[in-house]
Design an enzyme around this catalytic site. Structure first.
Site, PDB file in Angstrom:
ATOM      1  N   ASP A  30       0.865  -1.181   0.000  1.00  0.00           N
ATOM      2  CA  ASP A  30       0.000   0.000   0.000  1.00  0.00           C
ATOM      3  C   ASP A  30       0.903   1.233   0.000  1.00  0.00           C
ATOM      4  OD1 ASP A  30      -3.240   0.380   1.037  1.00  0.00           O
ATOM      5  OD2 ASP A  30      -1.928   2.150   1.051  1.00  0.00           O
ATOM      6  N   LYS A  35      -0.283   3.113   7.439  1.00  0.00           N
ATOM      7  CA  LYS A  35      -1.116   1.896   7.423  1.00  0.00           C
ATOM      8  C   LYS A  35      -0.225   0.647   7.388  1.00  0.00           C
ATOM      9  CE  LYS A  35      -4.983   2.221   4.842  1.00  0.00           C
ATOM     10  NZ  LYS A  35      -5.689   2.271   3.550  1.00  0.00           N
ATOM     11  N   PHE A 148     -17.221 -10.287  -2.434  1.00  0.00           N
ATOM     12  CA  PHE A 148     -18.576 -10.050  -1.916  1.00  0.00           C
ATOM     13  C   PHE A 148     -18.587  -9.884  -0.409  1.00  0.00           C
ATOM     14  CE2 PHE A 148     -18.896 -12.794  -5.718  1.00  0.00           C
ATOM     15  CZ  PHE A 148     -19.539 -11.910  -6.562  1.00  0.00           C
ATOM     16  N   LEU A 149     -17.417  -9.633   0.178  1.00  0.00           N
ATOM     17  CA  LEU A 149     -17.373  -9.630   1.642  1.00  0.00           C
ATOM     18  C   LEU A 149     -18.200  -8.491   2.239  1.00  0.00           C
ATOM     19  CD1 LEU A 149     -15.387  -7.217   2.875  1.00  0.00           C
ATOM     20  CD2 LEU A 149     -13.612  -8.736   2.046  1.00  0.00           C
ATOM     21  N   GLU A 151     -18.559  -6.038   5.501  1.00  0.00           N
ATOM     22  CA  GLU A 151     -17.817  -5.548   6.655  1.00  0.00           C
ATOM     23  C   GLU A 151     -18.496  -6.099   7.910  1.00  0.00           C
ATOM     24  OE1 GLU A 151     -17.023  -1.310   6.526  1.00  0.00           O
ATOM     25  OE2 GLU A 151     -16.507  -1.490   4.412  1.00  0.00           O
ATOM     26  N   ALA A 255     -36.372  -2.298   7.384  1.00  0.00           N
ATOM     27  CA  ALA A 255     -36.694  -0.888   7.090  1.00  0.00           C
ATOM     28  C   ALA A 255     -36.069  -0.016   8.169  1.00  0.00           C
ATOM     29  CB  ALA A 255     -38.201  -0.694   7.069  1.00  0.00           C
ATOM     30  N   CYS A 263     -19.780   0.861  -0.223  1.00  0.00           N
ATOM     31  CA  CYS A 263     -20.117   0.089  -1.433  1.00  0.00           C
ATOM     32  C   CYS A 263     -21.472   0.433  -2.037  1.00  0.00           C
ATOM     33  CB  CYS A 263     -20.072  -1.403  -1.131  1.00  0.00           C
ATOM     34  SG  CYS A 263     -18.413  -1.977  -0.809  1.00  0.00           S
ATOM     35  N   ARG A 333     -18.041   5.828   6.071  1.00  0.00           N
ATOM     36  CA  ARG A 333     -18.221   6.324   4.705  1.00  0.00           C
ATOM     37  C   ARG A 333     -19.712   6.309   4.353  1.00  0.00           C
ATOM     38  NH1 ARG A 333     -14.381   2.474   1.415  1.00  0.00           N
ATOM     39  NH2 ARG A 333     -15.060   1.085   3.067  1.00  0.00           N
TER      40      ARG A 333
HETATM   41  C1  UDX Z   1     -22.140  -4.739   0.874  1.00  0.00           C
HETATM   42  C2  UDX Z   1     -22.537  -6.084   0.297  1.00  0.00           C
HETATM   43  O1  UDX Z   1     -23.419  -6.756   1.198  1.00  0.00           O
HETATM   44  C3  UDX Z   1     -21.303  -6.925   0.033  1.00  0.00           C
HETATM   45  O2  UDX Z   1     -21.656  -8.165  -0.546  1.00  0.00           O
HETATM   46  C4  UDX Z   1     -20.404  -6.161  -0.889  1.00  0.00           C
HETATM   47  O3  UDX Z   1     -19.219  -6.873  -1.123  1.00  0.00           O
HETATM   48  C5  UDX Z   1     -20.073  -4.797  -0.312  1.00  0.00           C
HETATM   49  O4  UDX Z   1     -21.251  -4.088  -0.001  1.00  0.00           O
HETATM   50  P1  UDX Z   1     -21.402  -3.892   3.288  1.00  0.00           P
HETATM   51  O5  UDX Z   1     -21.232  -2.541   2.676  1.00  0.00           O
HETATM   52  O6  UDX Z   1     -20.347  -4.400   4.218  1.00  0.00           O
HETATM   53  O7  UDX Z   1     -21.527  -4.987   2.142  1.00  0.00           O
HETATM   54  O8  UDX Z   1     -22.763  -3.853   4.107  1.00  0.00           O
HETATM   55  P2  UDX Z   1     -24.194  -4.564   4.079  1.00  0.00           P
HETATM   56  O9  UDX Z   1     -24.264  -5.555   5.165  1.00  0.00           O
HETATM   57  O10 UDX Z   1     -24.578  -4.990   2.726  1.00  0.00           O
HETATM   58  O11 UDX Z   1     -25.116  -3.325   4.527  1.00  0.00           O
HETATM   59  C6  UDX Z   1     -25.194  -2.161   3.709  1.00  0.00           C
HETATM   60  C7  UDX Z   1     -26.085  -1.130   4.314  1.00  0.00           C
HETATM   61  O12 UDX Z   1     -27.445  -1.531   4.230  1.00  0.00           O
HETATM   62  C8  UDX Z   1     -25.843  -0.830   5.796  1.00  0.00           C
HETATM   63  O13 UDX Z   1     -25.875   0.578   5.987  1.00  0.00           O
HETATM   64  C9  UDX Z   1     -26.982  -1.508   6.493  1.00  0.00           C
HETATM   65  O14 UDX Z   1     -27.313  -0.885   7.717  1.00  0.00           O
HETATM   66  C10 UDX Z   1     -28.104  -1.348   5.472  1.00  0.00           C
HETATM   67  N1  UDX Z   1     -29.173  -2.344   5.591  1.00  0.00           N
HETATM   68  C11 UDX Z   1     -28.892  -3.668   5.440  1.00  0.00           C
HETATM   69  C12 UDX Z   1     -30.481  -1.932   5.835  1.00  0.00           C
HETATM   70  O15 UDX Z   1     -30.755  -0.727   5.955  1.00  0.00           O
HETATM   71  N2  UDX Z   1     -31.463  -2.874   5.928  1.00  0.00           N
HETATM   72  C13 UDX Z   1     -31.218  -4.197   5.786  1.00  0.00           C
HETATM   73  O16 UDX Z   1     -32.161  -4.981   5.892  1.00  0.00           O
HETATM   74  C14 UDX Z   1     -29.892  -4.609   5.542  1.00  0.00           C
END
Ligand code: UDX
Length: 436
Positions: A30, A35, A148-149, A151, A255, A263, A333
């Site tokens: 990096d 970091k 697809f991870l 966080e 909701a 992402c 973010r």
């Molecule tokens: C997402 C995708 O799930 C993942 O597969 C991709 O690789 C990267 O983007 P992430 O950003 O870690 O992962 O979070 P995620 O668990 O998907 O939640 C995204 C947002 O949606 C969060 O702000 C969460 O609070 C919100 N959310 C999720 C809702 O508001 N309602 C839900 O039912 C589920």
């Protein structure tokens, strides 16, 4: 296998550690020296459950090294590109400057037969362009292997993914890529992880389509919440009832204040921008509506709070519970929680915000807010409590204890995470999103 991972943020640091855990020899690279210095002593520069253990173990085993020098990628057979693709300032498109810079700096260090593997989320068409650059400047080739991870579950999602996607070139170079990737992911493949082998464009699209679908699911239920609000219906019961239909499913029908993070928001925007460039803007025009619904929910939380405080938040003390974009992360973010806190502050409220992990990141971006480590101090004397990230400690907050600390027992549950009946029984005025 000797592997380099270029970019050691939320994605790369986890990927590098997980690859070492699987037995590979890994160098994480990096440009951010601070970091790298932290990672090299086994300390993740961000909060991710399970990462400290895997990282420390890998560093101690000697299988994981870190460097700021791209020349240290030489000698690895496979090079993962895990740099960020944020939203371009002033535009909806993805900013590819880090992807381009990492490929350009990597090319001189590639040996014949090496494989560059893109993991970053990119606009469809990027891999084909990069493959040409790599072929022109080296004897290496390219594959696209989207990540697809989630966080909060990143280590588990990387070591045991629910599927693997390889986007590869046609013919012999593609076969070579599949062979190398199969070696890298041997553990997951032995556990029968589904594998889909595609061309570049499909692999790139799989990632954005998956995120677009998830964003759509969340905004769908939030749109139902808007209708529930004018009809007296309860969106959480609605979600339960439709979620029992196996074709629909209950997951991602939560909701509330909506989605955020590094992402979903930027990926749906970059997708609409790319579709427009391709002359197919109308195909994903609905994603603009998905984005609008999502942003309206943040406003709804601000409006509910304002209304609950007698139509002005000016000089009222508002306790904001949660700052990260979701629980089990320190990532702020595009966080709806932080956005709500900032908006309330902008309207003149005395905002006191707390979060188990995200205070430092929030303070760096918004020093104007008041932050409190202790939940007790956050709640003390509050005119209203706003829950915007459903960390377990907030979800399980005792309304009687909380009620003994606040000035006024008013709660706005921006994640529909609390038991409304229990809070009301404890004397609170409860406001959920899309529920009476
Ligand atoms: C997402 C995708 O799930 C993942 O597969 C991709 O690789 C990267 O983007 P992430 O950003 O870690 O992962 O979070 P995620 O668990 O998907 O939640 C995204 C947002 O949606 C969060 O702000 C969460 O609070 C919100 N959310 C999720 C809702 O508001 N309602 C839900 O039912 C589920």
């Amino acid at each position: 296998m000797r592997i380099s991972v270029i970019g050691c943020g939320y994605l790369g640091a986890v990927h590098a550690s997980a690859m070492a855990e699987l037995g590979h020899d890994v160098v994480g690279i990096d440009v951010d020296a601070a970091k790298i210095a932290q990672l090299a002593i086994g300390k993740p520069p961000f909060f991710e459950p399970g990462l400290p253990e895997v990282l420390r173990k890998a560093v101690n085993s000697g299988r994981l090294h870190f460097s700021t020098d791209i020349a240290d990628a030489a000698g690895s057979q496979v090079h993962f590109i895990a740099v960020g693709t944020p939203q371009k300032p002033g535009s909806y498109s993805a900013d590819l400057r880090y992807v381009d810079a990492s490929i350009e700096s990597l090319i001189p260090h590639l040996a014949d037969g090496d494989l560059v593997v893109g993991k970053s989320t990119v606009p469809v068409g990027t891999a084909a362009r990069l493959a040409e650059l790599i072929a022109a400047g080296s004897g290496a080739s390219l594959a696209w292997n989207p990540e697809f991870l989630r966080e909060g579950f990143a280590v588990q999602d990387t070591i045991s993914p629910d599927r693997l996607v390889y986007g590869v070139a046609p013919g012999a170079p593609g076969e070579h890529a599949v062979k190398l990737l199969n070696e890298i992911y041997a553990t997951a493949l032995a556990a029968d992880t589904p594998l889909v082998i595609t061309d570049y464009a499909t692999a790139e699209l799989v990632k954005v389509a998956a995120n677009a679908f998830l964003a759509t699911k969340i905004s769908f239920i939030n749109a139902m919440a808007e209708i529930a609000e004018v009809t007296g219906a309860d969106v959480t019961q609605l979600a339960d009832a439709i979620g029992y239909d196996g074709r629909i499913g209950r997951r991602f029908l939560g909701a509330g204040v909506g989605f955020g993070g590094g992402c979903l928001p930027k990926d749906i925007r970059a997708f609409t921008a790319r579709a427009e460039e391709l002359g197919r803007g109308e195909s994903v025009a609905f994603l603009k509506e998905i984005d609008k619904i999502n942003l309206r929910r943040r406003q709804r939380v601000v409006d509910l709070t304002t209304k609950a405080l007698g139509n002005t938040v000016y000089n009222a003390k508002v306790a904001v519970l949660g700052l990260s974009f979701k629980p089990h992360s320190d990532d702020v973010r595009d966080s709806p929680a932080l956005d709500v806190a900032v908006q309330l502050r902008g309207l003149g409220a005395e905002v006191v915000a707390t979060d188990p992990e995200a205070i430092a990141n929030s303070r760096a971006r918004h020093p104007q807010l008041q932050y409190e480590e202790s939940l007790e101090n956050t709640l003390r004397g509050a005119d209203a409590v706003v829950l915007v990230t459903e960390w377990p400690e907030f979800r399980h907050l005792d309304p009687v204890w909380a009620g003994s600390l606040v000035k006024t027992k008013t709660v706005i549950d921006g994640r529909n995470a609390l038991d409304a009946a229990v809070w009301r029984a404890a004397g609170w005025t409860y406001h959920g999103l899309g529920r009476p």
